[in-house]
Design a protein around this motif. Structure first.
Motif, PDB file in Angstrom:
ATOM      1  N   UNK A   1       0.696 164.846   6.164  1.00 12.52           N
ATOM      2  CA  UNK A   1      -0.294 164.338   6.809  1.00 12.52           C
ATOM      3  C   UNK A   1      -0.298 163.068   7.664  1.00 12.52           C
ATOM      4  N   UNK A   2      -1.107 162.955   8.706  1.00  9.57           N
ATOM      5  CA  UNK A   2      -0.815 162.080   9.961  1.00  9.57           C
ATOM      6  C   UNK A   2      -0.701 160.814   9.276  1.00  9.57           C
ATOM      7  N   UNK A   3      -1.756 160.189   8.498  1.00  8.51           N
ATOM      8  CA  UNK A   3      -1.713 159.124   7.829  1.00  8.51           C
ATOM      9  C   UNK A   3      -0.525 158.744   7.203  1.00  8.51           C
ATOM     10  N   UNK A   4      -0.079 159.375   6.112  1.00  4.41           N
ATOM     11  CA  UNK A   4       1.199 159.280   5.480  1.00  4.41           C
ATOM     12  C   UNK A   4       2.534 159.178   6.365  1.00  4.41           C
ATOM     13  N   UNK A   5       2.396 160.041   7.438  1.00  2.90           N
ATOM     14  CA  UNK A   5       3.567 160.265   8.578  1.00  2.90           C
ATOM     15  C   UNK A   5       3.588 158.872   9.282  1.00  2.90           C
ATOM     16  N   UNK A   6       2.441 158.165   9.366  1.00  2.00           N
ATOM     17  CA  UNK A   6       2.443 156.875  10.360  1.00  2.00           C
ATOM     18  C   UNK A   6       2.866 155.953   9.151  1.00  2.00           C
TER      19      UNK A   6
ATOM     20  N   UNK B   1       9.769 152.947  16.346  1.00  2.00           N
ATOM     21  CA  UNK B   1       8.442 152.462  16.848  1.00  2.00           C
ATOM     22  C   UNK B   1       8.161 153.317  18.173  1.00  2.00           C
ATOM     23  N   UNK B   2       9.079 153.662  19.059  1.00  2.00           N
ATOM     24  CA  UNK B   2       8.914 154.564  20.153  1.00  2.00           C
ATOM     25  C   UNK B   2       8.151 155.734  19.798  1.00  2.00           C
ATOM     26  N   UNK B   3       8.527 156.611  18.527  1.00  3.93           N
ATOM     27  CA  UNK B   3       7.946 157.615  18.372  1.00  3.93           C
ATOM     28  C   UNK B   3       6.445 157.546  18.029  1.00  3.93           C
ATOM     29  N   UNK B   4       5.683 156.375  18.108  1.00 11.57           N
ATOM     30  CA  UNK B   4       4.389 156.048  17.751  1.00 11.57           C
ATOM     31  C   UNK B   4       3.726 155.816  19.376  1.00 11.57           C
TER      32      UNK B   4
END
Length: 501
Positions: free
Chosen positions: A340-345, A368-371
């Motif tokens: 899920x997006x939250x856990x991935x972040x 960090x560049x992946x965000x």
């Protein structure tokens, strides 16, 4: 006017392309300007008047507003369509069963219809979906006269028992909503409520007795509320005994194989609370219990919870001097598409932090560049607290890498975007901390002086180390490492150790 800019800003690059393709298929005329408007909104650098002129070459406000309205409705259709296509939940499956059964009932195919409804009932009971069970029982009762095999008395008992559970669930949902609202920073304005008093008052208001009604689902809802209190007050020690004692009471009279999904959630909350209290051995114990539950029912929920499990295990490893293992846990995962997006972040930001603590700055920068989405996008997905942490980490990383221009721009952007909010919720120490970070960036030699250390000592309202948030400690450890001219990771571990001893 509908804020289309805010809506569009939540779209990822992939979703933008998908929406353009959606519009291309939907458009029947070649002169439709909805795609042009969407692309201009994505850039988010034009005023309403400029957008109108760009699209129509004149100030045709009526046509422009009509176009915005059509685009807004197209976005609603697109979001709904995407979510329906991706919706493989048990709820969707049960709704299909009910619709199919009702169609067969209208055709007098009662045996087929009731077989489908019976299957739906078992699934809905297994997942404690009381609202859907209500629809199933309603349909079964409605046509009971036409199907002699139905025992109406038994069906009525099940219907009434489910109504009670459904009502309790609705009441707990109201309690949850009220407490969330009370704990919202904009509501309490820096003065959080006494959580226990608030909880008991709200439960009494809705005539809820947890001793009579507690299940793993209700316990999960309750623990979520309690955890929110801890998040607001940064006092995880206060909630720890309540979480563990309530969980143990529930185990004493409930079948632990039921409500497996919520059982796993409960164990995760306990393990996370223990981690935040720096009780790493205990946290890993509950994490192992969570892992055991994840393997039950043929690994039914393993993929769902694997990201959270890995995140918490990696964090425990990192703060118990097993940094290499912590990095490896996150990097070696091969199930990222299930996150899920939250856990991935959270996983990505944790990996950035681990690499920074290990002085692997280039690796941290790559992660960090992946965000690459906007802050507004991340705020809508995971909340402002995560966004602020990410920005602080980014500023520190660019300082370490010597990226002067980026540091200046990030500092300016942070002040413009978050200073008013942080002041409004009385988070002065974040602003104070960033001030010292900026001092180091501009005058690095000064931080090793006794004067600077004394200034830092006097600037903060220090929390007892056993209560201090472990991530706040990690940020302070960076500043302390600069003041003492020592490596960051040993300083971090030493601060944590002092809090435990």
């Amino acid at each position: 006017m509908t804020d289309l800019n805010a809506i569009v800003s939540t779209f990822s690059s992939e979703e933008q392309q998908q929406f353009i393709q959606f519009l291309e298929k939907k458009n029947k005329r070649k002169d439709t300007k909805n795609i042009q408007l969407f692309k201009l909104l994505v850039k988010n650098n034009l005023s309403s008047d400029a957008l109108c002129t760009s699209l129509y070459k004149t100030n045709n406000k009526s046509a422009y507003h009509a176009l915005r309205k059509r685009l807004y409705h197209a976005i609603i259709d697109f979001v709904a369509t995407i979510n329906l296509e991706e919706g493989h939940s048990i709820d969707m499956q049960l709704i299909k069963y009910i619709l199919a059964a009702r169609a067969f009932l209208l055709q007098h195919q009662y045996a087929v219809a009731y077989a489908i409804l019976n299957k739906a009932e078992v699934l809905a009971q297994e997942h404690y979906l009381f609202a859907i069970l209500n629809e199933i029982y309603h349909t079964q009762i409605q046509y009971a006269y036409a199907y002699p095999k139905i025992e109406l008395t038994t069906l009525e008992q099940k219907f009434k028992a489910n109504q009670k559970q459904h009502y309790l669930e609705d009441q707990l949902n109201l309690v949850y909503a009220k407490i969330r609202q009370a704990l919202n920073p904009s509501h309490y304005k820096g003065k959080p409520e006494d959580f226990e008093k608030l909880l008991h008052h709200t439960l009494n208001e809705h005539h809820i007795s947890l001793q009579e009604s507690l299940s793993f689902k209700s316990l999960y809802q309750l623990m979520t509320m309690v955890s929110l209190s801890a998040f607001v007050t940064n006092d995880y020690l206060k909630i720890e005994p309540f979480l563990i004692s309530t969980y143990n009471k529930l185990l004493s009279y409930k079948n632990t194989n039921r409500q497996l999904y919520y059982h796993i959630q409960v164990l995760y909350i306990i393990a996370n609370t223990l981690f935040r209290n720096k009780k790493f051995t205990d946290s890993l114990h509950y994490l192992e219990l969570m892992h055991q539950q994840m393997h039950l029912n043929r690994n039914k929920y393993y993929k769902v919870f694997e990201p959270k499990y890995c995140l918490l295990k990696a964090l425990n490893c990192n703060y118990t001097n097993r940094q290499t293992e912590a990095i490896s846990i996150i990097k070696s995962r091969n199930t990222k598409n299930n996150d899920d997006l939250e856990t991935a972040l959270l996983l990505s930001l944790s990996l950035v932090m681990f690499n920074m603590q290990a002085t692997n700055y280039k690796s941290a920068l790559r992660e960090l560049a992946t965000m690459h989405h906007t802050d507004s996008y991340y705020e809508s997905k995971v909340g402002l607290a995560w966004v602020i942490k990410k920005n602080l980490i980014e500023i520190i990383l660019h300082i370490e890498l010597g990226n002067i221009d980026l540091v200046d721009s990030r500092l300016l952007s942070f002040k413009r975007s978050y200073y008013p909010y942080l002041k409004s919720i009385n988070q002065q120490r974040v602003l104070t901390y960033l001030g010292f970070v900026e001092r180091y960036y501009k005058y690095s030699d000064s931080v090793v002086s006794a004067t600077f250390r004394a200034e830092v000592e006097d600037a903060f309202e220090w929390v007892p180390s056993e209560k201090e948030d472990i991530f706040v400690m990690s940020f302070y450890a960076w500043l302390k490492s600069k003041m003492e001219n020592k490596p960051l990771y040993p300083i971090t571990l030493d601060l944590v150790k002092q809090a435990i001893d």
